[in-house]
Design a protein around this motif. Structure first.
Motif: not given
Length: 543
Positions: A384, A465-466, A468, A492
């Motif tokens: 991430r 993950d995450e 965005q 995200g």
């Protein structure tokens, strides 16, 4: 051995007398419309082949009386100088996108001397900004090479970018102008504003526009009566509500208009329907469709051919017998997501949704099932973007995985849910020390994004993950790490972007969702309903 076929699309140059004259652009066209079309296409500027380079050299030697066939096959003509707009680029635009100088189509670009000086200050380091600064310097060096004087500008298509029909101008003389408002002398922004004002005074018949990513810079320019706009090229979409959701509800009259000549067959326990009708042309491959009327239908689009489409029924993961590591789908979108996550033919899956919709839990459950039970993948890799929400806590001691553990709180929480929910846990023992958890942890690797370049993952279940908080270039770097047998999952929420200069329209997650839609080996689902708790659901709506 047969020779390879020639490319069907190639930038070529033809004499203007042999082509129909292109319509000149209206002189009073708004400045924002000049940059936005090229921006919304988000065109790439790869290294030009040798043929395109020879074409560019021929065009540069012949002069501005040549028409150009661009890479998309459209004939374009180099406009006269009084019909071309003049865009003054701020330094932050060059640092944001190193290819920006080639993305203003037929219009001209002006670089103040102070911008080149700021560019030189930013070129040292290993960051993305420093890399862009060095790349811009290479492009500028390639454009001005073998150029005698720069007072008349340099053609932007010299390096083979046939869509860039404008001219690049450098500041070769002192440009001073008295601004309507007295501003402090010596500040970089004020010097650039003074240059823009001087250019507007010197070229009253041309439209001079400042392009900057700095909001305050644009506000000051507008206060001084200067045209200013944002850089639109990095935007995939203008409105996040228009982003592809991966799900389409069927209208009430669906069977009436599309059920006349339905063909159906079964193969491998799946029922297929070939339907015909006007709605079929709007389908995307791997898009999910549903109809909840008298004849309910939950299916996935497998093939689209004009006004004909093939739909395949999906597996019902909301039933307990089809649970994935003890997890069952609680709503329609989660059921669609599990169908993508458990499909071995789907190499790339993106899941969007607000907090509590189950993105990480579903991805982990699918990864554990296919790693430990079916042995489809050898291990799960989770990474991430390490962007803090508050103040940074500083450097962390330990190995790579130990440094990443504070960022992986979501992993620990979801592993606890998956382990305790299986019914095999003893409440009197620490779940983290359970032998089953030791086995699970041995198959899960936490990696940092900083060391991803150059790697190739074979038969891995990679969870980003995450996502965005990643830029399109960072996302490309991660997705291209996939080797044979690897599945990549991007998770995200584009409403929670913590990276500066990234918006919902320019996020790397938005970028891959838009670019991968319709590819037969990818799928996307936007999860709509939160399933974490009634407190979390109410907080998402009320706060």
């Amino acid at each position: 051995m047969p020779l390879p076929k020639l490319p069907s699309r190639m930038g070529t140059v033809v004499n203007a007398t042999e082509t129909p004259a292109a319509k000149p652009a209206p002189e009073n066209k708004p400045a924002a419309q000049a940059a936005q079309p090229a921006a919304r296409r988000t065109q790439k500027t790869p290294a030009a082949p040798a043929t395109a380079k020879r074409v560019a050299e021929k065009q540069s030697a012949t002069g501005p009386k040549l028409a150009v066939v661009s890479s998309n096959g459209n004939r374009k003509k180099r406009l006269p100088e009084n019909q071309r707009k003049l865009f003054v680029l701020d330094t932050n635009v060059l640092l944001h996108d190193s290819n920006c100088i080639f993305k203003f189509e037929e219009h001209d670009i002006f670089l103040p001397m102070l911008v080149l000086e700021e560019l030189d200050h930013q070129k040292k380091g290993m960051s993305e900004v420093a890399r862009n600064a060095r790349q811009v310097s290479r492009y500028l060096d390639g454009l001005v090479s073998e150029q005698g004087k720069l007072d008349k500008g340099v053609l932007l298509d010299k390096l083979g970018n046939v869509d860039a029909l404008g001219t690049l101008h450098f500041q070769t003389t002192a440009l001073s102008s008295e601004l309507p408002i007295s501003l402090p002398i010596g500040k970089a922004d004020n010097v650039i504003l003074s240059v823009v004002h001087a250019l507007q005074t010197r070229h009253p018949k041309r439209e001079v526009t400042l392009v900057s990513k700095d909001i305050n810079m644009r506000l000051k320019a507008l206060s001084l009566g200067l045209r200013a706009e944002d850089y639109y090229n990095d935007r995939v979409i203008d409105d996040s509500d228009l982003l592809y959701e991966g799900v389409m509800p069927l209208p009430d009259n669906f069977w009436t208009k599309h059920g006349k000549d339905v063909e159906s067959w079964q193969q491998g326990g799946v029922t297929y329907y070939r339907i015909k009708g006007p709605l079929c042309s709007q389908f995307m491959v791997n898009e999910f469709v549903y109809f909840e009327g008298e004849l309910p239908l939950y299916a996935q689009v497998k093939e689209v051919n004009g006004k004909s489409a093939v739909l395949a029924t999906i597996r019902d993961y909301s039933h307990g017998k089809n649970n994935v590591w003890g997890v069952t789908a609680r709503n329609r979108e989660q059921n669609f997501a599990l169908n993508l996550l458990m499909n071995p033919e789907c190499d790339f899956v993106s899941l969007l949704g607000q907090a509590g919709t189950g993105k990480t839990l579903l991805a982990l459950a699918a990864g554990l099932t296919q790693t430990l039970e079916t042995k489809r993948y050898t291990e799960i890799i989770i990474t991430r973007a390490t962007v803090p929400v508050g103040d940074d806590i500083g450097f962390l001691p330990g190995t790579e995985e130990e440094k990443m553990l504070p960022w992986m709180g979501a992993l620990e929480d979801n592993l606890e849910v998956l382990h305790l929910g299986s019914g095999n846990a003893d409440n009197n023992l620490d779940w983290s020390k359970n032998p089953t958890m030791e086995l699970i942890r041995s198959r899960i690797k936490v990696k940092s994004m900083n060391f991803m370049r150059g790697r190739t993952f074979l038969n891995k279940f990679l969870i980003i993950d995450e996502a965005q908080n990643l830029t399109p270039k960072q996302m490309k770097t991660l997705v291209t790490r996939a080797g044979p047998g690897t599945k990549i999952i991007c998770l995200g929420n584009i409403a929670q972007i913590d990276t500066p200069y990234l918006t919902e329209g320019s996020s790397g997650l938005t970028y891959v969702v838009d670019r991968f839609k319709g590819w037969p080996h990818s799928g996307h689902i936007t999860l709509q309903r939160g399933e974490r708790s009634r407190l979390a659901d109410y907080a998402s709506e009320a706060l």
